[in-house]
Structure formats: C-alpha cells, structure tokens
Design a protein around this motif. Structure first.
Motif, PDB file in Angstrom:
ATOM      1  N   ASN A 238       0.912  -1.184  -0.060  1.00 36.63           N
ATOM      2  CA  ASN A 238      -0.157   0.010  -0.021  1.00 36.63           C
ATOM      3  C   ASN A 238       0.695   1.118   0.196  1.00 36.63           C
ATOM      4  OD1 ASN A 238      -2.754  -1.066   0.127  1.00 36.63           O
ATOM      5  ND2 ASN A 238      -2.218  -1.948   1.983  1.00 36.63           N
TER       6      ASN A 238
ATOM      7  N   ARG B 215       2.643   4.450  -1.114  1.00 35.86           N
ATOM      8  CA  ARG B 215       2.683   5.383  -2.334  1.00 35.86           C
ATOM      9  C   ARG B 215       3.953   6.120  -2.162  1.00 35.86           C
ATOM     10  NH1 ARG B 215      -3.175   7.535  -3.064  1.00 35.86           N
ATOM     11  NH2 ARG B 215      -4.318   5.602  -3.363  1.00 35.86           N
TER      12      ARG B 215
ATOM     13  N   GLU C 161       2.565  11.560  -3.465  1.00 38.86           N
ATOM     14  CA  GLU C 161       1.251  11.960  -3.583  1.00 38.86           C
ATOM     15  C   GLU C 161       0.911  11.845  -4.837  1.00 38.86           C
ATOM     16  OE1 GLU C 161      -2.017  14.500  -1.771  1.00 38.86           O
ATOM     17  OE2 GLU C 161      -0.292  14.416  -0.969  1.00 38.86           O
TER      18      GLU C 161
ATOM     19  N   ALA D 184       1.015   9.118  -6.638  1.00 33.64           N
ATOM     20  CA  ALA D 184       1.471   7.955  -7.326  1.00 33.64           C
ATOM     21  C   ALA D 184       0.534   6.512  -6.774  1.00 33.64           C
ATOM     22  CB  ALA D 184       2.971   7.914  -6.805  1.00 33.64           C
ATOM     23  N   TRP D 185       0.497   5.529  -7.653  1.00 37.23           N
ATOM     24  CA  TRP D 185       0.005   4.317  -7.276  1.00 37.23           C
ATOM     25  C   TRP D 185       0.879   3.823  -6.304  1.00 37.23           C
ATOM     26  CZ3 TRP D 185      -1.922   2.711 -12.755  1.00 37.23           C
ATOM     27  CH2 TRP D 185      -3.130   3.621 -13.039  1.00 37.23           C
ATOM     28  N   SER D 186       0.315   2.819  -5.295  1.00 36.67           N
ATOM     29  CA  SER D 186       1.107   1.823  -4.583  1.00 36.67           C
ATOM     30  C   SER D 186       1.265   0.523  -5.539  1.00 36.67           C
ATOM     31  CB  SER D 186       0.089   1.436  -3.523  1.00 36.67           C
ATOM     32  OG  SER D 186      -1.062   0.853  -3.891  1.00 36.67           O
TER      33      SER D 186
ATOM     34  N   GLU E 200      -2.279  -1.081  -6.040  1.00 33.46           N
ATOM     35  CA  GLU E 200      -3.040  -0.403  -7.087  1.00 33.46           C
ATOM     36  C   GLU E 200      -2.492  -0.684  -8.628  1.00 33.46           C
ATOM     37  OE1 GLU E 200      -4.551   3.430  -4.686  1.00 33.46           O
ATOM     38  OE2 GLU E 200      -2.432   3.505  -5.270  1.00 33.46           O
TER      39      GLU E 200
ATOM     40  N   ALA F  20       9.062   1.934  -6.524  1.00 32.89           N
ATOM     41  CA  ALA F  20       8.413   2.412  -5.207  1.00 32.89           C
ATOM     42  C   ALA F  20       9.240   1.722  -4.231  1.00 32.89           C
ATOM     43  CB  ALA F  20       6.746   2.046  -5.274  1.00 32.89           C
TER      44      ALA F  20
ATOM     45  N   TYR G 179      10.246   3.730   1.784  1.00 32.63           N
ATOM     46  CA  TYR G 179       9.706   2.354   1.565  1.00 32.63           C
ATOM     47  C   TYR G 179       9.701   1.559   2.775  1.00 32.63           C
ATOM     48  CZ  TYR G 179       8.303  -2.021  -0.700  1.00 32.63           C
ATOM     49  OH  TYR G 179       7.641  -3.376  -1.025  1.00 32.63           O
TER      50      TYR G 179
END
Length: 189
Positions: A35, A37, A40, A42-44, A47, A173, A179
């Motif tokens: 989960n 991201r 701000e 951005a997709w996890s 996602e 990510a 992370y």
C-alpha cells in the motif's frame, strides 16, 4: 492468415517474461509495502497490480471485439514497424501517460494475494490465446488513445510491454527511501 511462428514466439516470450517480472516485483509484499505510495498521487504496488488486471481484461476483450469486425488488410501499411516500438519503448518509464478512467485502480483494493491471483489468471488466459489462436490478428485494427492505430497482434504485444512498464513502477516504489522495511520474525527490520 495467422501470425507467424516467430511472431507467436515473440509474443508468448514477452507475455511470459512480463508476468514473471510483475510477480517478482509484487509477491510477498507486506500490507504496508503493498500500500506504499512513493509520492502524493502515485499508485501503490497493489494499485498498480489492480490496474494491470483491469488492462488485461480490457485489452483481451478488445482484441475479441476487433476480431469480430471485418478484416481490413489494407491498413497493415499504417502499423508497419510499430511492433518494435511496443516491445522496446513502451516499457520505458521516461514518458508518463495517463490511464483511461475505466482502467484506474479501484478506491478499495483486494488483498495482494487475491490481486496477484487475478493477474495470474488473466495472463494465463491471454497466454493460452496467444499460443493457440489461428485468428488473423494482423488484419484487424483498433485505435489506441495514445499509440493510434494498432493491429490485434500489436494489442497483445502492448499487454506484455505494459506489464513490464508497471513492474518497473513497482520496483521504483521499492527503491524509495521511505519504502517500509519488511519485518523479520522477531519483529525487527
């Protein structure tokens, strides 16, 4: 005329390799990792995976629809040379392209193992089709919002390249300084 043996080999190799890349990037992530991201908006990783499932279904369904339409072999000249672009340039993340709204990840995602299973199932269906189809993929066409006119074979190449692109996004990510670390059995990172 069906795709050539070389085209079939190229396609199945790309689909297999990109599925392996996605799985390697996303398997065994903790809930906080899946989960995460990196910025701000951005997709996890989760996602991204949900987006890939939606794309896989949508493009596969779209290929079926374009095959149901009359063949237009006269359009082959318009898409000549696009295979290499799809294979080599789409996976690069230098240029971002917005996703059509219907392919945006849902507001609430399912757990990571379920999303991975959904991706694996969708990709297995696509691979089975790629390995066995006798359809004339090269004579049926449909417009892509950014890549313009593509034939059925190129749409399937796009599935493989698109997955490679998003596997790289998941890895990006994971390289972010914030992370989350994976907790060890002792509870310490």
């Amino acid at each position: 005329m069906t795709i050539t043996d070389q085209e079939r080999s190229t396609l199945t190799t790309l689909l297999e390799a990109s599925a392996a890349s996605v799985r390697a990037a996303a398997v065994d992530l903790s809930e906080s990792q899946s989960n995460f991201r990196p910025t701000e908006g951005a997709w996890s990783p989760l996602e991204v995976l949900e987006h890939l499932v939606l794309i896989e279904h949508g493009i596969f369904r779209g290929v079926g629809q374009l095959l149901a339409m009359p063949a237009q072999p006269e359009l082959k000249v318009e898409v000549a040379g696009k295979d290499e672009t799809l294979i080599n340039l789409v996976p690069l993340r230098r240029r971002r392209a917005p996703s059509p709204e219907m392919f945006l990840p849902p507001a609430v995602c399912r757990p990571l193992p379920e999303a991975l299973a959904a991706f694996d199932l969708s990709r297995a269906i696509t691979l089975d089709f790629a390995r066995t189809t006798q359809a004339d993929l090269r004579s049926h066409f449909k417009e892509h919002f950014a890549l313009k006119l593509m034939d059925g074979y190129q749409w399937l190449l796009l599935l493989g390249s698109h997955a490679q692109r998003h596997a790289a996004q998941i890895r990006e990510a994971q390289e972010h300084p914030d992370y989350p670390a994976r907790a060890t059995s002792s509870g310490l990172p």
